[in-house]
Design an enzyme around this catalytic site. Structure first.
Site, short mmCIF file in Angstrom:
data_model
loop_
_atom_site.label_atom_id
_atom_site.label_comp_id
_atom_site.label_asym_id
_atom_site.label_seq_id
_atom_site.Cartn_x
_atom_site.Cartn_y
_atom_site.Cartn_z
CB SER A 34 -0.89 0.01 1.25
OG SER A 34 -1.53 1.27 1.40
CE1 TYR A 93 -4.76 -2.95 4.04
CE2 TYR A 93 -3.77 -0.80 3.64
CZ TYR A 93 -4.26 -1.99 3.17
OH TYR A 93 -4.25 -2.24 1.81
#
Length: 251
Positions: A143, A156
Site C-alpha cells: 500500500s 493496516y
C-alpha cells in the site's frame, strides 16, 4: 507455452482486474475467492471470453492449516486443466482493510489484518513454493500507506510494511531458483475496499486526490495492467523492489 498465474482474492476489485489484465496479455489464471463464488465464476467466464483458460478455487488464507491441502488442490487443477505440474506466477492480493486510530483499534482488528496480510501471505507462499516453477514470479500487494501516514491506518499499514520486508527476504532466498519477488503498492483506488469509501465518499476521494501529483485517485485499470506488465519477460531483472503505483502520492 502459456503462463499460468494464481491470483488470490480475484473475485472482485484489484484481484479481478489483475486476473483480467494477465489474461489480456495471453496468460491463463487460477483465481481464488473466499466467499464470492458467483462473482468468481463470473470472472472465470470473462477470462474464457478473452480466449484464455481459468479456474476458480475457494481459499481463506487465514486458515493456515488448510494451505497444504490447497496446494494439493492446485497441483490437481494444474494436471487436470493444463497437463502441467507447476505455476508461473503467484500474486498475493487477497486482503481487507480496517480504519481505526491507534487508541480505538481492537485486538481482533489487529489480528485479522496480520493473519490475512502477513501470516496468510507467508504460509500460502511457503505451501506453493514446490508448485512454483523455477524462473517464476511472485508479486505481493502492499500500500502507498507504508511510505506516508494517513490517520486511521496504523495497523493496516504496519501489516503491509511487514509484507514489504518479507518480499526482500523471499527475493533473496528464491533468487537461486531464478524467481523474482516484488511488491506493488497501490495508492488510493476506487474499489469496494473499506466498503467503497474512496469510491463513494466525495470528501475522502477529494482528499486523496489532492495528495497526488496527477490530481485524482486511482481506478483498478491503473493497477492490473501494471502487474501484468511486471510479469512479462522484459522485467526478468527486477526483484526485491517496492513499486508504488499511486499517481505521485505525496511527492
Amino acid at each position: 507455452m502459456n503462463t499460468i498465474s494464481l491470483v488470490t482474492g480475484a473475485s472482485r476489485g484489484l484481484g479481478r482486474n489483475t486476473a483480467l489484465s494477465i489474461a489480456r496479455h495471453g496468460g491463463d489464471i487460477i483465481l481464488t475467492y473466499r466467499s464470492g463464488a458467483e462473482q468468481a465464476q463470473a470472472v472465470v467466464q470473462e477470462i474464457q471470453g478473452l480466449g484464455r483458460k481459468a479456474v476458480a478455487l475457494p481459499l481463506d488464507v487465514t486458515e493456515v492449516g488448510s494451505l497444504p491441502t490447497f496446494a494439493d488442490t492446485v497441483r490437481h487443477t494444474l494436471t487436470t486443466h493444463w497437463g502441467r505440474s507447476s505455476l508461473d506466477h503467484l500474486i498475493n492480493n487477497a486482503g481487507h482493510g480496517e480504519m481505526a486510530g491507534v487508541a480505538e483499534t481492537t485486538e481482533a482488528q489487529f489480528d485479522g489484518l496480520f493473519d490475512t496480510h502477513v501470516k496468510g501471505v507467508f504460509f500460502l507462499t511457503q505451501a506453493l513454493l514446490p508448485v512454483l516453477a523455477d524462473g517464476g514470479r511472485i508479486v505481493n500487494f502492499s500500500s502507498g500507506l507504508t511510505r506516508v501516514s494517513f490517520p486511521g491506518f496504523s495497523a493496516y499499514a504496519a501489516a503491509k510494511g511487514a509484507v514489504e520486508i518479507l518480499t526482500l527476504y523471499l527475493a533473496r532466498e528464491l533468487g537461486g531458483r531464478g524467481i523474482t519477488v516484488n511488491t506493488v503498492a497501490p495508492g488510493a483506488i476506487e474499489t469496494d475496499f473499506l466498503g467503497g469509501a474512496v469510491r463513494d465518499m466525495p470528501d475522502l476521494n477529494a482528499q486523496f486526490a489532492g495528495m497526488t501529483a496527477l490530481g485524482r485517485v486511482g481506478v483498478p485499470d491503473d493497477i492490473g495492467p501494471m502487474i501484468a506488465s511486471l510479469l512479462g519477460p522484459e522485467h526478468r531483472w527486477v526483484t526485491g523492489q517496492r513499486i508504488e503505483v499511486s499517481g505521485g502520492q505525496v511527492i
